[in-house]
Design an enzyme around this catalytic site. Structure first.
Site, PDB file in Angstrom:
ATOM      1  N   TYR A 155     -12.950  68.797 -55.825  1.00  0.00           N
ATOM      2  CA  TYR A 155     -12.699  67.927 -54.534  1.00  0.00           C
ATOM      3  C   TYR A 155     -13.219  67.288 -54.354  1.00  0.00           C
ATOM      4  O   TYR A 155     -14.410  67.426 -53.548  1.00  0.00           O
ATOM      5  CB  TYR A 155     -11.074  68.818 -53.754  1.00  0.00           C
TER       6      TYR A 155
ATOM      7  N   ASP B  58     -21.700  66.749 -52.022  1.00  0.00           N
ATOM      8  CA  ASP B  58     -20.535  66.472 -51.403  1.00  0.00           C
ATOM      9  C   ASP B  58     -20.696  68.237 -50.579  1.00  0.00           C
ATOM     10  O   ASP B  58     -19.993  68.708 -51.434  1.00  0.00           O
ATOM     11  CB  ASP B  58     -18.956  66.309 -52.351  1.00  0.00           C
TER      12      ASP B  58
ATOM     13  N   LYS C 105     -15.301  68.459 -42.375  1.00  0.00           N
ATOM     14  CA  LYS C 105     -15.308  70.125 -42.036  1.00  0.00           C
ATOM     15  C   LYS C 105     -15.496  70.398 -40.756  1.00  0.00           C
ATOM     16  O   LYS C 105     -15.395  69.968 -39.623  1.00  0.00           O
ATOM     17  CB  LYS C 105     -15.130  71.076 -42.467  1.00  0.00           C
TER      18      LYS C 105
HETATM   19  C1  LIG Z   1     -12.116  68.550 -47.841  1.00  0.00           C
HETATM   20  C2  LIG Z   1     -13.113  68.027 -49.044  1.00  0.00           C
HETATM   21  C3  LIG Z   1     -13.493  67.156 -49.559  1.00  0.00           C
HETATM   22  C4  LIG Z   1     -12.469  65.867 -48.450  1.00  0.00           C
HETATM   23  O1  LIG Z   1     -12.106  65.765 -46.847  1.00  0.00           O
HETATM   24  P1  LIG Z   1     -10.884  65.858 -46.354  1.00  0.00           P
HETATM   25  O2  LIG Z   1     -11.014  65.738 -44.910  1.00  0.00           O
HETATM   26  O3  LIG Z   1      -9.628  66.629 -46.109  1.00  0.00           O
HETATM   27  O4  LIG Z   1     -10.563  64.460 -46.196  1.00  0.00           O
HETATM   28  C5  LIG Z   1     -14.449  66.157 -50.102  1.00  0.00           C
HETATM   29  N1  LIG Z   1     -14.936  67.284 -50.564  1.00  0.00           N
HETATM   30  C6  LIG Z   1     -14.386  68.154 -50.463  1.00  0.00           C
HETATM   31  C7  LIG Z   1     -15.656  69.226 -51.150  1.00  0.00           C
HETATM   32  C8  LIG Z   1     -13.772  69.105 -49.545  1.00  0.00           C
HETATM   33  O5  LIG Z   1     -14.104  70.650 -49.847  1.00  0.00           O
END
Ligand SMILES: *Cc1c(COP(=O)(O)O)cnc(C)c1O
Length: 436
Positions: free
Chosen positions: A148, A243, A271
């Site tokens: 994701y 990521d 986050k």
């Molecule tokens: C949560 C998440 C995102 C997206 O971040 P948002 O602040 O929700 O837009 C992207 N990459 C990873 C790996 C994530 O866990």
């Protein structure tokens, strides 16, 4: 003690929310659709606990999807945000905390030679992909199934998190022409990646990868997999985007891709490093990042980027993160892992698999090892739903989806774990049968 959750006030708010917010929520996984029932509304959080609008307390194992590594409302972070708010909420102009936080991040994660703040993880990955395309002059992006990377158009294909939870193969509203630029490969499958590079190597701008997949539960990379990702990318002139929106500052003070053998040109964060306020960041090799405006031709901007409150919260959070924090997070994670295994064994729930990286836990009602999206999806959803509701009724808040990761915070104390043990053992017994 068992109390059916959600309580009366949560149910009232839910009815009101459904009349104005689409699906009653601002983000799909909050809706409890994957586990049934309606969501609990929260009034406050402090340390390891949440309190709902009916006055019930829950040990929190979601932590705002991994954000709250120190627990809820750490006093030094709240104080820093309050001080920043009194100075003014937004200026749309530079403030010193932006380069201060950037320096702290670079000290912890030196591969971000230059970086830029945005307001979400979605924006961070979307921007990193644009930079990779601008730098290489190529269009295609490779992602892994179940990874994701936020909800930007091109990255929704076979995505994890809510996209997986709600069993959407892709999203409506993404034109085929956009989707066609995304190539999806199974996680942990270096051969599949190699054949995509054979087929379209000179069109691939970047490979975007979660160093530890954490949006289909927790799925660690196989030994050598990430090194092979970087090797193939380099061989074919593509960039690697690590990521680390979840893993950054979760497993150590900084990023984890280096120690897992991945060499990345661009890194995304979010986050934890915003201390609970909306944030994202992307950065990496100086030469690559200097293609971004105002230095280069890749445009990216944001009215609220580098927001003063998020910068203050981030600085105060990073100041609290030490090697001791991570040792303690790892101990808490290990206790929870053992507790879940023991509970499953005691209740004779099988198959059951827990996969852990530090304070992140993936629980699968399936046999292990879970190595990719396909094996993650074998998890018995109705069993998870029973487990979730029984734990909720006993004061433990787990992710409301079988494909989401549980996150422990450093605020969890041994007494909290002892209480969780009783609840989780009972929940596991409920998971086996049809009872709560
Ligand atoms: C949560 C998440 C995102 C997206 O971040 P948002 O602040 O929700 O837009 C992207 N990459 C990873 C790996 C994530 O866990």
């Amino acid at each position: 003690m068992t109390r059916a959750a959600p309580g009366r006030r949560s149910r009232d708010y839910w009815r009101a929310a459904e009349r104005v917010l689409v699906g009653g929520v601002d983000s799909p996984v909050r809706s409890f659709r994957a586990v049934g029932g309606s969501p609990v509304f929260f009034a406050s959080g402090r340390g390891a606990y949440l309190t709902d609008v009916d006055g019930r307390r829950y040990l929190d194992l979601v932590g705002s999807w991994g954000v709250n590594v120190l627990g809820h409302a750490p006093p030094s972070v709240v104080a820093a945000v309050a001080r920043a708010a009194r100075r003014g909420l937004t200026f749309g102009a530079p403030v010193p905390d932006e380069h201060r936080l950037a320096s702290e991040i670079r000290r912890a994660a030196p591969s971000l030679e230059r970086l830029r703040f945005v307001s979400s993880g979605t924006e961070a990955v979307m921007s990193a992909v644009r930079v990779a395309r601008g730098f290489t002059g190529r269009a295609k992006v490779v992602k892994f199934a179940g990874g994701y990377h936020g909800h930007s158009d091109g990255l929704l294909a076979r995505a994890g998190s809510g996209v997986a939870t709600h069993a959407l193969p892709d999203s409506a509203g993404v034109p085929p022409s956009v989707a066609a630029e995304t190539v999806v490969v199974p996680y942990n499958d270096a051969d599949a990646l190699a054949s995509q590079f054979e087929r379209a190597g000179d069109a691939i701008a970047a490979v975007v990868v979660e160093p530890i997949a954490a949006n289909i539960g927790v799925v660690p990379p196989r030994p050598g997999f990430l090194a092979e990702v970087s090797r193939l990318a380099r061989q074919h002139g593509a960039l690697v985007i690590a990521d680390e929106v979840i893993t950054g500052f979760r497993l150590r003070k900084g990023t984890v891709h280096e120690s897992l053998g991945l060499s990345a040109d661009l890194i995304t964060l979010g986050k934890i490093m915003g201390g609970g306020l909306p944030i994202g960041a992307y950065g990496g090799r100086r030469e690559v990042m200097e293609t971004v405006a105002p230095l280069g031709p890749v445009y990216q901007a944001g009215t609220l980027s580098g927001h003063p409150l998020a910068m203050a919260a981030g600085l105060a959070t990073l100041a609290r993160l030490s090697p001791a924090t991570y040792r303690s997070l790892d101990r808490i994670g290990a206790s929870l892992e053992a507790m879940l295994r023991d509970a499953a064994e005691a209740a004779r729930v099988a198959p059951f698999t827990v996969q852990r990286a530090g304070s992140m836990l993936g629980t699968f009602f399936a046999s292990g090892p879970v190595v990719d999206e396909t094996t993650a999806r074998r998890s018995d959803r109705s069993r998870y739903a029973r487990f979730f509701h029984a734990a909720l009724d006993r004061g433990v808040y787990l992710p409301p989806s079988p494909l989401e990761t549980a996150f422990a915070s450093a605020a969890i104390r041994p007494a909290d774990l002892a209480r969780a043990r009783t609840a989780l053992f009972a929940a596991m017994r409920a998971a086996r049968g049809g009872r709560r």
